[in-house]
Design a protein around this motif. Structure first.
Motif, mmCIF file in Angstrom:
data_model
loop_
_atom_site.group_PDB
_atom_site.id
_atom_site.type_symbol
_atom_site.label_atom_id
_atom_site.label_comp_id
_atom_site.label_asym_id
_atom_site.label_seq_id
_atom_site.Cartn_x
_atom_site.Cartn_y
_atom_site.Cartn_z
ATOM 1 N N ASP A 16 -10.049 5.306 -3.556
ATOM 2 C CA ASP A 16 -11.099 4.386 -3.989
ATOM 3 C C ASP A 16 -12.305 4.552 -3.056
ATOM 4 O O ASP A 16 -12.249 5.291 -2.073
ATOM 5 C CB ASP A 16 -10.601 2.941 -4.040
ATOM 6 N N GLU B 153 -14.379 1.515 -11.512
ATOM 7 C CA GLU B 153 -14.679 1.747 -10.094
ATOM 8 C C GLU B 153 -14.645 3.233 -9.782
ATOM 9 O O GLU B 153 -13.898 4.003 -10.391
ATOM 10 C CB GLU B 153 -13.649 1.017 -9.221
ATOM 11 N N CYS C 81 -13.620 6.582 -8.047
ATOM 12 C CA CYS C 81 -12.427 7.140 -7.419
ATOM 13 C C CYS C 81 -12.696 8.610 -7.127
ATOM 14 O O CYS C 81 -13.374 9.286 -7.900
ATOM 15 C CB CYS C 81 -11.215 7.033 -8.337
#
Length: 97
Positions: free
Chosen positions: A12, A45, A47
């Protein structure tokens, strides 16, 4: 049809920033400049694959070692990659003869 047996390793944004020594905002800036190629997870999100850690190291070496600004680093990386391809082609040709 094939199925992956193992989920590919991804970092992440915060894990990637820690792994590269970059601030998360710097990582976002490099993504915006097209220098890093993240994927988006199910939540949208950012990555990163573990291979992108080496890309960040290369970017940092060029930025600090040669004082190249981030906007120009993309061009320099493209040129270095092309040189590497041409050298590999030359090696293959010389091995044939």
């Amino acid at each position: 049809m094939t199925y992956a047996l193992v989920r590919p390793a991804r970092l992440d944004l915060n894990s990637y920033a820690r792994a590269t020594g970059l601030h998360p905002e710097a990582v976002r800036r490099l993504v915006a400049l097209g220098l890093l190629e993240p994927v988006r997870d199910a939540r949208g999100e950012l990555c990163f694959s573990p291979a992108q850690v080496a890309v960040a190291a290369r970017i940092q070496r060029l930025h600090h070692g040669l004082s190249i600004n981030y906007a120009a680093i993309g061009l320099v990386i493209d040129l270095l990659d092309r040189i590497e391809e041409l050298e590999a082609d030359l090696r293959r040709l010389s091995e044939r003869h």
